[in-house]
Motif scaffolding. Structure first.
Motif, PDB file in Angstrom:
ATOM      1  N   LEU A 311      16.076 -19.831 -16.612  1.00 48.97           N
ATOM      2  CA  LEU A 311      16.938 -19.226 -15.601  1.00 48.97           C
ATOM      3  C   LEU A 311      17.833 -20.317 -15.039  1.00 48.97           C
ATOM      4  N   ASP A 312      19.113 -20.214 -15.322  1.00 43.93           N
ATOM      5  CA  ASP A 312      20.031 -21.319 -15.063  1.00 43.93           C
ATOM      6  C   ASP A 312      20.933 -21.093 -13.860  1.00 43.93           C
ATOM      7  N   GLY A 313      20.630 -20.088 -13.053  1.00 43.88           N
ATOM      8  CA  GLY A 313      21.399 -19.861 -11.830  1.00 43.88           C
ATOM      9  C   GLY A 313      20.478 -19.881 -10.623  1.00 43.88           C
ATOM     10  N   TRP A 314      20.946 -19.348  -9.503  1.00 43.45           N
ATOM     11  CA  TRP A 314      20.085 -19.190  -8.322  1.00 43.45           C
ATOM     12  C   TRP A 314      18.842 -18.437  -8.751  1.00 43.45           C
ATOM     13  N   LYS A 315      17.651 -18.878  -8.303  1.00 40.23           N
ATOM     14  CA  LYS A 315      16.429 -18.205  -8.727  1.00 40.23           C
ATOM     15  C   LYS A 315      15.322 -18.412  -7.696  1.00 40.23           C
ATOM     16  N   ARG A 316      14.429 -17.423  -7.649  1.00 41.47           N
ATOM     17  CA  ARG A 316      13.234 -17.494  -6.825  1.00 41.47           C
ATOM     18  C   ARG A 316      12.087 -16.843  -7.583  1.00 41.47           C
ATOM     19  N   TRP A 317      10.885 -17.371  -7.349  1.00 46.05           N
ATOM     20  CA  TRP A 317       9.662 -16.802  -7.893  1.00 46.05           C
ATOM     21  C   TRP A 317       8.731 -16.595  -6.711  1.00 46.05           C
ATOM     22  N   LEU A 318       8.553 -15.328  -6.301  1.00 45.85           N
ATOM     23  CA  LEU A 318       7.738 -14.989  -5.149  1.00 45.85           C
ATOM     24  C   LEU A 318       6.544 -14.156  -5.576  1.00 45.85           C
ATOM     25  N   THR A 319       5.402 -14.361  -4.927  1.00 44.24           N
ATOM     26  CA  THR A 319       4.245 -13.506  -5.139  1.00 44.24           C
ATOM     27  C   THR A 319       3.840 -12.888  -3.798  1.00 44.24           C
ATOM     28  N   ILE A 320       3.187 -11.726  -3.857  1.00 46.39           N
ATOM     29  CA  ILE A 320       2.803 -10.989  -2.658  1.00 46.39           C
ATOM     30  C   ILE A 320       1.284 -10.864  -2.623  1.00 46.39           C
ATOM     31  N   THR A 321       0.671 -11.525  -1.676  1.00 46.35           N
ATOM     32  CA  THR A 321      -0.777 -11.510  -1.551  1.00 46.35           C
ATOM     33  C   THR A 321      -1.276 -10.083  -1.302  1.00 46.35           C
ATOM     34  N   GLY A 322      -2.257  -9.663  -2.088  1.00 49.26           N
ATOM     35  CA  GLY A 322      -2.845  -8.339  -1.930  1.00 49.26           C
ATOM     36  C   GLY A 322      -2.122  -7.232  -2.657  1.00 49.26           C
ATOM     37  N   ALA A 323      -1.030  -7.562  -3.331  1.00 44.53           N
ATOM     38  CA  ALA A 323      -0.245  -6.546  -4.035  1.00 44.53           C
ATOM     39  C   ALA A 323      -0.641  -6.506  -5.501  1.00 44.53           C
ATOM     40  N   GLY A 324      -1.027  -5.334  -5.982  1.00 47.48           N
ATOM     41  CA  GLY A 324      -1.304  -5.149  -7.395  1.00 47.48           C
ATOM     42  C   GLY A 324      -0.078  -4.645  -8.131  1.00 47.48           C
ATOM     43  N   HIS A 325      -0.250  -4.348  -9.397  1.00 42.10           N
ATOM     44  CA  HIS A 325       0.885  -3.991 -10.240  1.00 42.10           C
ATOM     45  C   HIS A 325       1.652  -2.762  -9.747  1.00 42.10           C
ATOM     46  N   PRO A 326       0.994  -1.714  -9.218  1.00 44.81           N
ATOM     47  CA  PRO A 326       1.757  -0.543  -8.764  1.00 44.81           C
ATOM     48  C   PRO A 326       2.436  -0.722  -7.407  1.00 44.81           C
ATOM     49  N   ALA A 327       2.246  -1.862  -6.754  1.00 45.51           N
ATOM     50  CA  ALA A 327       2.677  -2.024  -5.362  1.00 45.51           C
ATOM     51  C   ALA A 327       4.176  -1.875  -5.166  1.00 45.51           C
ATOM     52  N   PHE A 328       4.960  -2.033  -6.221  1.00 51.44           N
ATOM     53  CA  PHE A 328       6.417  -2.008  -6.104  1.00 51.44           C
ATOM     54  C   PHE A 328       6.984  -0.604  -6.292  1.00 51.44           C
ATOM     55  N   THR A 329       6.101   0.367  -6.462  1.00 45.83           N
ATOM     56  CA  THR A 329       6.499   1.754  -6.682  1.00 45.83           C
ATOM     57  C   THR A 329       6.112   2.605  -5.467  1.00 45.83           C
ATOM     58  N   ASP A 330       6.375   3.912  -5.568  1.00 48.78           N
ATOM     59  CA  ASP A 330       6.008   4.844  -4.498  1.00 48.78           C
ATOM     60  C   ASP A 330       4.516   5.147  -4.444  1.00 48.78           C
ATOM     61  N   TRP A 331       3.782   4.877  -5.515  1.00 50.23           N
ATOM     62  CA  TRP A 331       2.438   5.421  -5.631  1.00 50.23           C
ATOM     63  C   TRP A 331       1.464   4.909  -4.588  1.00 50.23           C
ATOM     64  N   PRO A 332       1.448   3.635  -4.195  1.00 50.27           N
ATOM     65  CA  PRO A 332       0.534   3.243  -3.114  1.00 50.27           C
ATOM     66  C   PRO A 332       0.837   3.944  -1.792  1.00 50.27           C
ATOM     67  N   VAL A 333       2.130   4.178  -1.500  1.00 51.65           N
ATOM     68  CA  VAL A 333       2.501   4.904  -0.283  1.00 51.65           C
ATOM     69  C   VAL A 333       1.913   6.308  -0.308  1.00 51.65           C
ATOM     70  N   LEU A 334       2.087   7.007  -1.407  1.00 46.22           N
ATOM     71  CA  LEU A 334       1.580   8.373  -1.513  1.00 46.22           C
ATOM     72  C   LEU A 334       0.058   8.389  -1.623  1.00 46.22           C
ATOM     73  N   GLY A 335      -0.498   7.389  -2.303  1.00 53.52           N
ATOM     74  CA  GLY A 335      -1.949   7.297  -2.403  1.00 53.52           C
ATOM     75  C   GLY A 335      -2.610   7.139  -1.047  1.00 53.52           C
ATOM     76  N   ASP A 336      -2.007   6.325  -0.180  1.00 53.76           N
ATOM     77  CA  ASP A 336      -2.546   6.169   1.170  1.00 53.76           C
ATOM     78  C   ASP A 336      -2.591   7.505   1.900  1.00 53.76           C
ATOM     79  N   GLN A 337      -1.583   8.334   1.693  1.00 53.21           N
ATOM     80  CA  GLN A 337      -1.496   9.612   2.416  1.00 53.21           C
ATOM     81  C   GLN A 337      -2.516  10.638   1.935  1.00 53.21           C
TER      82      GLN A 337
END
Length: 391
Positions: A311-337
């Motif tokens: 990656l030869d431009g501006w870049k970041r590598w961030l991780t989110i503690t406690g977040a699993g693979h589905p965390a970036f989708t709607d499913w954890p939100v709906l699962g909580d409900q």
């Protein structure tokens, strides 16, 4: 199939890691019998200032055969989200009941907590056939590509939020790559691709193919004869792409193939299509990942380490503690409900989406609109879960 999908979720974690009006939008599904208004599922409200409109667009590439069903032309189904005039249009549905049935069939015990009818009836915050919000300037375009087997609706929370902040968002369903997507004519296209790529682990075929899908989408949205009735509101000089899981690999693969994409985000996806040795022409890229501690200790993927120096431009590598693979989708939100304790995602759905929307939005604000993004410069007390793995 459940076993295969769970295997894919592990493989793709990537840590330490339709002419206008041609397709009628399906009517909103009704809640299951006996389910009152108080039990209706609802997505988080967008954080931006604008109301959100949504159109559905069916595209057919007559010059390209489908990679999974070669006797058919390649088809794509888009949800287009955009800043809209408030109180115009009608509430947009979340998904069709057949789509919800297909999704729940492939998600194990989640189906014990919610019916397809209730899931399909989830309240969104966008409106079908809403009028675009007038603006002196056109809006940047962001393309969203979902994870393999996941429908485009899985990224609705992120799409609505970006649109509320002043973006046009094209969420893409790639034919035969989801558990089930309802195409024109009531055709439920299921995951034919799964039958071909899982046995020999040729998952790169998916990200390679999407890197051909998205340039076609850009041609039809920003070309001289656009397919969308509101294409005039898109600023074709400012285009970004983000994807979840293999959709994240498709983001970098598309950037390598098409210089029109100015900035990209990979949300927790293995780079099945490697970034070229020569990089991405100096264009910015954000790698946003789940918690490495949630992976097996012998997790084999090294694609993020391999990709970082390319990656030869501006870049970041961030991780989110406690977040699993589905965390970036709607499913954890709906699962909580619905009381579904997702074993892969201990972080709450609400917090997962706050972080996802906040950091993806800040990235595109910075890279496509020139708006400063302090939260991308380093750790902040407001987001203690976010770890700057590399800067």
């Amino acid at each position: 199939m459940n076993k295969i999908i769970r295997m894919l979720a592990a493989v793709t974690a990537g840590l330490v890691l339709a002419a206008p009006g041609a397709l009628a939008t399906p009517a909103a599904a009704q809640a299951a019998p006996g389910a009152g208004a108080a039990t209706r599922l609802e997505l988080p409200r967008p954080t931006g200032d604008f109301a959100v409109g949504r159109d559905t667009l069916h595209l057919v590439d007559r010059d390209r055969k489908d990679p999974w069903v070669p006797d058919r032309d390649r088809e794509l189904l888009l949800s287009l989200y955009y800043p809209a005039l408030a109180h115009t249009g009608t509430p947009a549905p979340y998904m069709t009941v057949p789509e919800a049935k297909a999704f729940l069939t492939d998600r194990g015990t989640l189906g014990e907590h919610v019916t397809p009818e209730r899931l399909a009836a989830t309240r969104t915050h966008s409106r079908t056939a809403a009028l675009p919000r007038p603006s002196a300037q056109r809006y940047p375009l962001v393309v969203l590509s979902p994870g393999f087997t996941m429908p485009r609706s899985s990224l609705t929370t992120l799409a609505e939020d970006l649109a509320s902040r002043g973006y046009v968002v094209a969420a893409v369903d790639h034919a035969y790559e989801s558990d089930g997507t309802t195409f024109p004519g009531g055709r439920l296209l299921t995951c034919t691709a799964c039958e071909q790529v899982f046995p020999d682990q040729s998952l790169h075929r998916v990200s390679d193919g999407r890197a051909r899908d998205v340039p076609f989408v850009l041609d039809r949205l920003t070309g001289p004869h656009p397919a969308w009735r509101y294409s005039r509101i898109i600023d074709e000089r400012r285009i970004g792409m983000a994807g979840h899981s293999i959709g994240g690999a498709a983001a970098s693969a598309t950037m390598a193939a098409d210089p029109r994409v100015d900035a990209g985000v990979n949300m927790d996806g293995t780079f099945f299509t490697p970034v070229p040795q020569q990089g991405l022409g100096g264009r910015p890229f954000l790698m946003l990942a789940g918690d490495p501690a949630l992976l097996p200790p012998d997790f084999p993927d090294t694609s993020w380490e391999d990709t970082w120096p390319r990656l030869d431009g501006w870049k970041r590598w961030l991780t989110i503690t406690g977040a699993g693979h589905p965390a970036f989708t709607d499913w954890p939100v709906l699962g909580d409900q619905v009381g579904y304790d997702h074993p892969e995602t201990p972080l709450s759905g609400t917090r997962s989406q706050q972080i996802t929307r906040g950091y993806v939005g800040a990235f595109f604000d910075l890279q496509l609109r020139g708006i400063p993004a302090p939260r991308l410069e380093g750790p902040t007390a407001a987001d203690p879960e976010v770890v700057f793995h590399r800067r």
